[in-house]
Design an enzyme around this catalytic site. Structure first.
Site, PDB file in Angstrom:
ATOM      1  N   GLU A 194       0.878  -1.182   0.000  1.00 47.06           N
ATOM      2  CA  GLU A 194       0.000   0.000   0.000  1.00 47.06           C
ATOM      3  C   GLU A 194       0.904   1.217   0.000  1.00 47.06           C
ATOM      4  O   GLU A 194       1.569   1.496   1.001  1.00 47.06           O
ATOM      5  CB  GLU A 194      -0.886   0.011   1.255  1.00 47.06           C
ATOM      6  N   CYS A 233      -2.250   9.090   3.076  1.00 49.08           N
ATOM      7  CA  CYS A 233      -2.007   8.584   1.717  1.00 49.08           C
ATOM      8  C   CYS A 233      -3.143   8.976   0.787  1.00 49.08           C
ATOM      9  O   CYS A 233      -2.926   9.289  -0.375  1.00 49.08           O
ATOM     10  CB  CYS A 233      -1.862   7.069   1.747  1.00 49.08           C
TER      11      CYS A 233
HETATM   12  P1  NAD Z   1       8.468   4.935   4.428  1.00 51.47           P
HETATM   13  O1  NAD Z   1       8.401   4.141   3.175  1.00 51.47           O
HETATM   14  O2  NAD Z   1       9.598   5.864   4.627  1.00 51.47           O
HETATM   15  O3  NAD Z   1       8.471   3.964   5.699  1.00 51.47           O
HETATM   16  C1  NAD Z   1       7.464   2.984   5.871  1.00 51.47           C
HETATM   17  C2  NAD Z   1       8.022   1.869   6.736  1.00 51.47           C
HETATM   18  O4  NAD Z   1       9.040   1.176   6.016  1.00 51.47           O
HETATM   19  C3  NAD Z   1       8.658   2.333   8.035  1.00 51.47           C
HETATM   20  O5  NAD Z   1       8.313   1.431   9.065  1.00 51.47           O
HETATM   21  C4  NAD Z   1      10.149   2.258   7.719  1.00 51.47           C
HETATM   22  O6  NAD Z   1      10.948   2.107   8.868  1.00 51.47           O
HETATM   23  C5  NAD Z   1      10.195   1.030   6.834  1.00 51.47           C
HETATM   24  N1  NAD Z   1      11.366   0.915   5.969  1.00 51.47           N
HETATM   25  C6  NAD Z   1      12.198   1.901   5.545  1.00 51.47           C
HETATM   26  N2  NAD Z   1      13.141   1.372   4.723  1.00 51.47           N
HETATM   27  C7  NAD Z   1      12.884   0.045   4.615  1.00 51.47           C
HETATM   28  C8  NAD Z   1      13.497  -1.033   3.905  1.00 51.47           C
HETATM   29  N3  NAD Z   1      14.550  -0.846   3.124  1.00 51.47           N
HETATM   30  N4  NAD Z   1      12.972  -2.261   4.018  1.00 51.47           N
HETATM   31  C9  NAD Z   1      11.857  -2.468   4.783  1.00 51.47           C
HETATM   32  N5  NAD Z   1      11.254  -1.486   5.494  1.00 51.47           N
HETATM   33  C10 NAD Z   1      11.750  -0.241   5.405  1.00 51.47           C
HETATM   34  O7  NAD Z   1       7.067   5.685   4.504  1.00 51.47           O
HETATM   35  P2  NAD Z   1       6.581   6.735   5.600  1.00 51.47           P
HETATM   36  O8  NAD Z   1       7.316   8.021   5.384  1.00 51.47           O
HETATM   37  O9  NAD Z   1       6.583   6.111   6.944  1.00 51.47           O
HETATM   38  O10 NAD Z   1       5.057   6.913   5.172  1.00 51.47           O
HETATM   39  C11 NAD Z   1       4.632   7.835   4.213  1.00 51.47           C
HETATM   40  C12 NAD Z   1       4.325   7.129   2.908  1.00 51.47           C
HETATM   41  O11 NAD Z   1       3.412   6.062   3.124  1.00 51.47           O
HETATM   42  C13 NAD Z   1       3.613   8.059   1.930  1.00 51.47           C
HETATM   43  O12 NAD Z   1       4.134   7.864   0.639  1.00 51.47           O
HETATM   44  C14 NAD Z   1       2.170   7.610   1.991  1.00 51.47           C
HETATM   45  O13 NAD Z   1       1.395   7.891   0.848  1.00 51.47           O
HETATM   46  C15 NAD Z   1       2.347   6.142   2.192  1.00 51.47           C
HETATM   47  N6  NAD Z   1       1.132   5.567   2.761  1.00 51.47           N
HETATM   48  C16 NAD Z   1       0.363   4.757   1.972  1.00 51.47           C
HETATM   49  C17 NAD Z   1      -0.832   4.247   2.463  1.00 51.47           C
HETATM   50  C18 NAD Z   1      -1.722   3.352   1.630  1.00 51.47           C
HETATM   51  O14 NAD Z   1      -2.612   2.729   2.182  1.00 51.47           O
HETATM   52  N7  NAD Z   1      -1.521   3.286   0.329  1.00 51.47           N
HETATM   53  C19 NAD Z   1      -1.215   4.564   3.772  1.00 51.47           C
HETATM   54  C20 NAD Z   1      -0.399   5.391   4.538  1.00 51.47           C
HETATM   55  C21 NAD Z   1       0.791   5.890   4.028  1.00 51.47           C
END
Ligand code: NAD
Length: 496
Positions: free
Chosen positions: A252, A288
């Site tokens: 997502e 999001c």
């Molecule tokens: P992010 O991708 O920076 O982090 C998300 C998670 O991934 C965190 O727990 C982070 O620690 C982890 N992570 C980071 N690097 C990783 C790796 N290499 N391998 C595995 N895990 C890793 O996102 P964010 O800044 O926390 O959230 C914002 C983003 O999330 C926005 O783009 C938003 O649109 C999206 N989002 C999408 C939805 C949806 O349902 N489509 C919902 C909420 C947020």
């Protein structure tokens, strides 16, 4: 009013195989309203500890998947009641670590519980084995658990986007290792701990950290499913990490959701104007599925902008998340604040007009926290970064369009396709909606106001793979196993 100073400092640990596990190093989670105040501490889980958590989940899976669905539902319902009983405490913690106002934090718990209830109500029929007698014999279709799920959640809705995974994964007979985001790790860990108290050791494990632990979770051969919510760029790393062992995945991801106002939209509808403002600035725009770019038919554009500014100035009150007058709190972290500021400054340099919105209730607080005054950006080019990129913060561009074909093209040329909304006469709006490339399109509403957990939610194109919520959001944690019993053992077209 309860003040932030009344709250205590929280310490969370990794939770592995039913035990809190001490970590050698801890990180402080600051309060975005006042970054010098520490809300709590959370550990940096080592890769070795992450492996322990995965092995604990794999060990627990052997017996957990034998437990009946009725028993699993009973445990989940008890967990729901415990979360409900602790709601106030969780809401205050979430508000402090995240920066979202209390009403918004309550909203997050409300959606989380609604989904967990739905999952409990539907799990039995969603996972019921299907047996079909047909002309070729008999087929049994069973929904088997996948195994160990790595659940990785973001900071913007840390509880909702963790429980969206925990509830269906466990009900379907899987075990889980959850990793919340380091930008909002405390309340999610508390909720996971509450749920875990109702389940056998090893069924839910919680680790903390960022990419390092994330790489272990997404590449370890014992993990068979990844449930990830976060940015599109991170998802690309995850796909690579998982490629060696070909894991099942629900992704997502980011979005750049458009709100389209047709000629038939009534700009004098104050309720609708309030709804679009909320759909732009709830949770300071850090959702999001928030409406991130607004297209308005040129014939109503000028009046729309005027009414929009009036509605925004009425609804947006920027202040202390604990103050019930506040509708918009600070941005969650400095990095995100700078991303949003950068996009607004870039738009300004390109000649756009930036209009501040709302009132600042407490200037001292505003100056000390990660606050941003919400802004409306006018006069952008359709391909300016503030229009085509995901801003994920309190700013929104409004652009005019001339005809439906043009706006449908602008909508669909995005690399993203999470949600969208079309506003105007219902029949006109549905006709445009059918032509949009998105996982969900809402009519005369947008963002979480138009969300229905009973139906599948997810994105097309680079907004994701798979669906959460709905019956689909339960079955996504299963392998569909088909057992065929042919009626005849004749082989009709194969030569003797
Ligand atoms: P992010 O991708 O920076 O982090 C998300 C998670 O991934 C965190 O727990 C982070 O620690 C982890 N992570 C980071 N690097 C990783 C790796 N290499 N391998 C595995 N895990 C890793 O996102 P964010 O800044 O926390 O959230 C914002 C983003 O999330 C926005 O783009 C938003 O649109 C999206 N989002 C999408 C939805 C949806 O349902 N489509 C919902 C909420 C947020």
């Amino acid at each position: 009013m309860t003040t932030q100073a009344d709250q205590e400092t929280i310490i969370v640990e990794a939770f592995i195989n039913g035990q809190n596990v001490k970590s050698l190093s801890q990180l402080a989670k600051e309060n975005p309203t006042n970054p010098s105040e520490i809300v709590g501490y959370f550990p940096v889980t080592t890769r070795e500890q992450a492996v322990d958590a995965i092995e604990a989940a794999a060990g627990a899976f052997k017996t957990w998947n034998q437990i009946s669905i009725d028993e699993r539902i009973i445990m989940m319902r008890k967990a729901i009641e415990k979360i409900r009983a602790a709601e106030n405490e969780i809401v205050h913690l979430l508000s402090r670590e995240h920066g979202k106002p209390l009403y918004d934090a309550h909203g997050e718990i409300y959606v989380s519980l609604m989904w967990m209830e739905f999952a409990c109500n539907e799990a039995k029929s969603a996972l019921q084995e299907e047996i079909k007698e047909h002309e070729n014999g008999k087929t049994i279709l069973s929904y088997d658990p996948i195994g160990v799920v790595a659940a990785i959640s973001p900071w913007n809705y840390p509880i909702a986007l963790s429980t969206i995974k925990i509830a269906p994964a466990l009900l379907a007979g899987n075990t889980i290792v959850l990793k919340p985001s380091p930008y909002a790790p405390l309340a999610a860990a508390k909720v996971a701990e509450i749920i875990a108290s109702e389940f056998p050791a090893g069924v839910i494990n919680v680790v903390h950290g960022d990419a390092d632990v994330g790489v272990e979770l997404t590449s370890n051969p014992l993990v068979t499913k990844i449930a990830f919510t976060g940015g599109t760029a991170t998802a690309k790393h995850i796909i690579k990490a998982a490629s060696e062992t070909i894991k099942d995945m629900t992704l997502e991801l980011g979005g750049n959701d458009a709100a389209i106002f047709l000629e038939s939209f009534d700009v004098h509808d104050e309720r609708a104007m309030r709804r679009i403002v909320i759909s732009n600035f709830l949770t300071a725009g850090q959702i999001c599925m928030i409406a991130k770019r607004v297209y308005v038919h040129r014939s109503i554009y000028d009046e729309f902008v005027e009414k929009y500014i009036e509605a925004a100035n009425r609804w947006i009150r920027i202040g202390d998340p604990f103050d019930s007058n506040t509708t918009v709190g600070p941005v969650n972290n400095l990095k995100q604040k700078n991303v949003v500021l950068g996009l607004v400054e870039d738009a300004q340099k390109r000649g756009a007009e930036v209009i501040p919105l709302g009132q600042i209730l407490d200037q001292k607080l505003f100056d000390q926290g990660y606050y941003l005054q919400p802004t409306l950006v006018l006069g952008c080019d359709v391909h300016d970064p503030i229009v085509v990129e995901e801003q994920f913060g309190p700013t929104v561009p409004i652009l005019p369009f001339d005809d439906e074909e043009q706006v449908i093209h602008l909508h669909n040329e995005s690399i993203y396709g999470l949600t969208s909304s079309v506003w105007g006469k219902e029949a006109d709006a549905i006709s445009v909606a059918r032509q949009l490339e998105a996982g969900t399109t809402m009519i005369n509403t947008a963002a979480v106001q138009g969300l229905d957990v009973r139906f599948p939610f997810g994105g097309v194109k680079q907004s994701g793979i798979g669906r959460e919520y709905g019956v689909e959001g339960i079955r996504t944690y299963t392998e569909k196993h088909v057992i065929n019993v042919p009626k005849t053992l004749d082989l009709p077209y194969i030569p003797e």
